[in-house]
Design a protein around this motif. Structure first.
Motif, PDB file in Angstrom:
ATOM      1  N   ALA A   1      14.829  -2.392 146.686  1.00 60.31           N
ATOM      2  CA  ALA A   1      15.511  -3.448 145.942  1.00 60.31           C
ATOM      3  C   ALA A   1      16.175  -4.452 146.883  1.00 60.31           C
ATOM      4  CB  ALA A   1      16.551  -2.837 145.005  1.00 60.31           C
ATOM      5  N   GLY A   2      16.750  -3.962 147.992  1.00 60.08           N
ATOM      6  CA  GLY A   2      17.384  -4.862 148.938  1.00 60.08           C
ATOM      7  C   GLY A   2      16.404  -5.807 149.588  1.00 60.08           C
ATOM      8  N   TYR A   3      15.186  -5.329 149.819  1.00 61.17           N
ATOM      9  CA  TYR A   3      14.146  -6.184 150.401  1.00 61.17           C
ATOM     10  C   TYR A   3      13.702  -7.254 149.411  1.00 61.17           C
ATOM     11  CZ  TYR A   3       9.697  -7.674 152.371  1.00 61.17           C
ATOM     12  OH  TYR A   3       8.654  -8.438 152.853  1.00 61.17           O
ATOM     13  N   VAL A   4      13.553  -6.873 148.154  1.00 60.02           N
ATOM     14  CA  VAL A   4      13.171  -7.849 147.123  1.00 60.02           C
ATOM     15  C   VAL A   4      14.225  -8.956 147.034  1.00 60.02           C
ATOM     16  CG1 VAL A   4      12.721  -8.188 144.651  1.00 60.02           C
ATOM     17  CG2 VAL A   4      11.847  -6.144 145.824  1.00 60.02           C
ATOM     18  N   ALA A   5      15.492  -8.561 147.056  1.00 59.00           N
ATOM     19  CA  ALA A   5      16.567  -9.549 147.001  1.00 59.00           C
ATOM     20  C   ALA A   5      16.536 -10.456 148.229  1.00 59.00           C
ATOM     21  CB  ALA A   5      17.918  -8.850 146.884  1.00 59.00           C
ATOM     22  N   PHE A   6      16.231  -9.887 149.397  1.00 60.01           N
ATOM     23  CA  PHE A   6      16.111 -10.689 150.616  1.00 60.01           C
ATOM     24  C   PHE A   6      15.013 -11.736 150.468  1.00 60.01           C
ATOM     25  CE2 PHE A   6      13.657 -11.223 154.570  1.00 60.01           C
ATOM     26  CZ  PHE A   6      14.602 -11.875 155.358  1.00 60.01           C
ATOM     27  N   CYS A   7      13.861 -11.328 149.935  1.00 54.77           N
ATOM     28  CA  CYS A   7      12.744 -12.258 149.757  1.00 54.77           C
ATOM     29  C   CYS A   7      13.092 -13.368 148.767  1.00 54.77           C
ATOM     30  CB  CYS A   7      11.500 -11.511 149.290  1.00 54.77           C
ATOM     31  SG  CYS A   7      10.791 -10.416 150.559  1.00 54.77           S
ATOM     32  N   GLN A   8      13.947 -13.068 147.797  1.00 58.27           N
ATOM     33  CA  GLN A   8      14.383 -14.118 146.871  1.00 58.27           C
ATOM     34  C   GLN A   8      15.294 -15.126 147.575  1.00 58.27           C
ATOM     35  OE1 GLN A   8      15.935 -11.354 143.919  1.00 58.27           O
ATOM     36  NE2 GLN A   8      14.353 -12.000 142.473  1.00 58.27           N
ATOM     37  N   ARG A   9      16.109 -14.652 148.506  1.00 54.03           N
ATOM     38  CA  ARG A   9      16.998 -15.560 149.241  1.00 54.03           C
ATOM     39  C   ARG A   9      16.265 -16.329 150.330  1.00 54.03           C
ATOM     40  NH1 ARG A   9      19.922 -10.830 149.582  1.00 54.03           N
ATOM     41  NH2 ARG A   9      19.556 -10.763 151.839  1.00 54.03           N
ATOM     42  N   GLN A  10      15.327 -15.650 151.020  1.00 53.97           N
ATOM     43  CA  GLN A  10      14.623 -16.253 152.143  1.00 53.97           C
ATOM     44  C   GLN A  10      13.118 -16.041 151.978  1.00 53.97           C
ATOM     45  OE1 GLN A  10      18.219 -14.823 155.126  1.00 53.97           O
ATOM     46  NE2 GLN A  10      16.184 -15.070 156.021  1.00 53.97           N
ATOM     47  N   PRO A  11      12.495 -16.693 150.997  1.00 50.04           N
ATOM     48  CA  PRO A  11      11.087 -16.411 150.687  1.00 50.04           C
ATOM     49  C   PRO A  11      10.128 -16.646 151.842  1.00 50.04           C
ATOM     50  CG  PRO A  11      11.854 -18.388 149.546  1.00 50.04           C
ATOM     51  CD  PRO A  11      13.072 -17.710 150.091  1.00 50.04           C
ATOM     52  N   LEU A  12      10.399 -17.616 152.699  1.00 49.92           N
ATOM     53  CA  LEU A  12       9.473 -17.900 153.789  1.00 49.92           C
ATOM     54  C   LEU A  12       9.534 -16.844 154.889  1.00 49.92           C
ATOM     55  CD1 LEU A  12       9.692 -21.779 154.068  1.00 49.92           C
ATOM     56  CD2 LEU A  12       7.935 -20.379 152.975  1.00 49.92           C
ATOM     57  N   ASP A  13      10.510 -15.946 154.839  1.00 49.57           N
ATOM     58  CA  ASP A  13      10.525 -14.803 155.742  1.00 49.57           C
ATOM     59  C   ASP A  13       9.682 -13.654 155.193  1.00 49.57           C
ATOM     60  OD1 ASP A  13      12.092 -15.471 158.049  1.00 49.57           O
ATOM     61  OD2 ASP A  13      13.846 -15.526 156.758  1.00 49.57           O
TER      62      ASP A  13
ATOM     63  N   ALA B   1       3.914 -16.934 153.455  1.00 44.91           N
ATOM     64  CA  ALA B   1       3.701 -18.331 153.833  1.00 44.91           C
ATOM     65  C   ALA B   1       3.956 -19.294 152.686  1.00 44.91           C
ATOM     66  CB  ALA B   1       2.268 -18.514 154.349  1.00 44.91           C
ATOM     67  N   ASP B   2       3.930 -18.800 151.461  1.00 47.01           N
ATOM     68  CA  ASP B   2       4.091 -19.650 150.282  1.00 47.01           C
ATOM     69  C   ASP B   2       5.314 -19.186 149.501  1.00 47.01           C
ATOM     70  OD1 ASP B   2       3.840 -20.549 147.493  1.00 47.01           O
ATOM     71  OD2 ASP B   2       1.857 -21.272 148.072  1.00 47.01           O
ATOM     72  N   ALA B   3       6.360 -20.011 149.478  1.00 44.90           N
ATOM     73  CA  ALA B   3       7.619 -19.609 148.836  1.00 44.90           C
ATOM     74  C   ALA B   3       7.429 -19.318 147.355  1.00 44.90           C
ATOM     75  CB  ALA B   3       8.673 -20.693 149.037  1.00 44.90           C
ATOM     76  N   ALA B   4       6.636 -20.120 146.676  1.00 49.89           N
ATOM     77  CA  ALA B   4       6.428 -19.920 145.242  1.00 49.89           C
ATOM     78  C   ALA B   4       5.757 -18.576 144.973  1.00 49.89           C
ATOM     79  CB  ALA B   4       5.600 -21.057 144.659  1.00 49.89           C
ATOM     80  N   GLN B   5       4.772 -18.232 145.803  1.00 49.34           N
ATOM     81  CA  GLN B   5       4.095 -16.945 145.643  1.00 49.34           C
ATOM     82  C   GLN B   5       5.054 -15.784 145.895  1.00 49.34           C
ATOM     83  OE1 GLN B   5       0.998 -16.068 144.774  1.00 49.34           O
ATOM     84  NE2 GLN B   5       0.116 -18.116 144.531  1.00 49.34           N
ATOM     85  N   VAL B   6       5.908 -15.922 146.901  1.00 54.53           N
ATOM     86  CA  VAL B   6       6.857 -14.864 147.197  1.00 54.53           C
ATOM     87  C   VAL B   6       7.836 -14.674 146.042  1.00 54.53           C
ATOM     88  CG1 VAL B   6       8.777 -14.183 148.695  1.00 54.53           C
ATOM     89  CG2 VAL B   6       6.697 -15.142 149.692  1.00 54.53           C
ATOM     90  N   LEU B   7       8.353 -15.760 145.523  1.00 53.08           N
ATOM     91  CA  LEU B   7       9.311 -15.664 144.418  1.00 53.08           C
ATOM     92  C   LEU B   7       8.657 -15.051 143.179  1.00 53.08           C
ATOM     93  CD1 LEU B   7      11.177 -19.055 144.887  1.00 53.08           C
ATOM     94  CD2 LEU B   7      12.017 -16.763 145.429  1.00 53.08           C
ATOM     95  N   ALA B   8       7.404 -15.398 142.934  1.00 53.40           N
ATOM     96  CA  ALA B   8       6.690 -14.792 141.804  1.00 53.40           C
ATOM     97  C   ALA B   8       6.507 -13.294 142.027  1.00 53.40           C
ATOM     98  CB  ALA B   8       5.334 -15.472 141.614  1.00 53.40           C
ATOM     99  N   GLY B   9       6.183 -12.913 143.261  1.00 52.08           N
ATOM    100  CA  GLY B   9       6.037 -11.495 143.569  1.00 52.08           C
ATOM    101  C   GLY B   9       7.342 -10.742 143.421  1.00 52.08           C
ATOM    102  N   ALA B  10       8.447 -11.378 143.814  1.00 55.62           N
ATOM    103  CA  ALA B  10       9.755 -10.737 143.681  1.00 55.62           C
ATOM    104  C   ALA B  10      10.112 -10.529 142.215  1.00 55.62           C
ATOM    105  CB  ALA B  10      10.816 -11.585 144.378  1.00 55.62           C
ATOM    106  N   ARG B  11       9.822 -11.518 141.386  1.00 49.87           N
ATOM    107  CA  ARG B  11      10.090 -11.360 139.944  1.00 49.87           C
ATOM    108  C   ARG B  11       9.266 -10.219 139.361  1.00 49.87           C
ATOM    109  NH1 ARG B  11      10.160 -17.112 140.199  1.00 49.87           N
ATOM    110  NH2 ARG B  11       7.970 -17.199 139.548  1.00 49.87           N
ATOM    111  N   ARG B  12       8.011 -10.117 139.788  1.00 48.30           N
ATOM    112  CA  ARG B  12       7.169  -9.034 139.287  1.00 48.30           C
ATOM    113  C   ARG B  12       7.688  -7.675 139.754  1.00 48.30           C
ATOM    114  NH1 ARG B  12       2.773 -11.058 140.796  1.00 48.30           N
ATOM    115  NH2 ARG B  12       2.380  -9.914 142.715  1.00 48.30           N
TER     116      ARG B  12
END
Length: 258
Positions: free
Chosen positions: A25-37, A40-51
């Motif tokens: 869960a902490g990693y998912v939250a990190f990806c929501q705060r810093q998706p480019l970490d 490569a695609d912030a929108a894809q990362v945020l969608a993955g985090a929501r899923r």
């Protein structure tokens, strides 16, 4: 492990993988705060985090876990870090599909472990270990489970997962392909949950760890492997080996990363 022994050794077997698992869960939250970490695609990362969040809620809902209680050696606590011990039939769509990453992965093979790469791994591992002070999340961030890149933010202390994220970031900057870099979660000999970075090479997977300056093959690390990323994909996590049956039906392991 010495450079000569490492480079001369035959390729080691890769870590056996088990069933799909939820990312921490902490990693998912990190990806929501810093998706480019995390991709490569912030929108894809945020969608993955929501899923991933939706999967977690579905798996931990009363309908999914029924009346089963955690195994006896698990201490009830807030959701600091969750690893699925018994996935049962609950659907988990953990695969994070980033078209940019897929195209890059096809062009980028697992790196050859040569003297240049070995030097890079040791330089990055040593630099991050020396520049970060070990602090619990409560002390460093005032939170129970907070993944971050403190060096990037001009800070000098963090928990084990912060070391991992800084090493991953530095190795990407050094040209190591993302698909070769995977976060892994293990249990130490003294029973704490611990995160390290696995680097997949032509000679097998090696462990970059904040508890030691030595880089060793995954089989030589003194840990019980529990959960890991696959192929460098942000939300593609699996158990490190087939999950053991809990003593009382489906259980959820809750622990704090140190």
């Amino acid at each position: 492990m010495s450079a000569s022994a490492c480079l001369a050794a035959p390729a080691a077997a890769t870590m056996p993988l088990g069933r799909a698992a939820l990312p921490p869960a902490g990693y998912v939250a990190f990806c929501q705060r810093q998706p480019l970490d995390c991709g490569a695609d912030a929108a894809q990362v945020l969608a993955g985090a929501r899923r991933a969040e939706a999967d977690r809620k579905a798996l931990l809902a009363p309908a999914a876990v029924g009346r089963a209680e955690p195994a006896g050696d698990v201490t009830p606590a807030p959701l600091l870090f969750t690893a699925v011990i018994e996935a049962a039939e609950a659907p988990v769509s953990v695969s994070f599909v980033d078209p940019t990453w897929r195209a890059s992965a096809r062009r980028s093979a697992i790196p050859r472990l040569d003297p240049a790469l070995w030097t890079t791994l040791n330089r990055v591992n040593g630099r991050v270990n020396q520049n970060l002070l070990r602090r619990t999340d409560a002390d460093a961030w005032g939170a129970d489970d907070y993944w971050a890149t403190p060096l990037r933010d001009g800070l000098s202390a963090g928990d084990c997962e912060d070391f991992v994220l800084e090493k991953r970031r530095a190795l990407l900057d050094a040209g190591v392909p993302a698909r070769a870099l995977n976060i892994a979660v293990a249990t130490t000999a003294w029973g704490e949950t611990h995160a390290v970075l696995l680097v997949n090479t032509s000679k097998g997977e090696f462990v970059l760890d904040n508890l030691t300056p030595w880089i060793v093959p995954w089989k030589s690390a003194p840990y019980h492997w529990r959960q890991r990323q696959v192929g460098g994909e942000a939300f593609n996590w699996v158990m490190a080996a087939p999950a053991a049956k809990s003593r009382r039906g489906q259980g959820v392991l809750i622990a704090t990363l140190r």
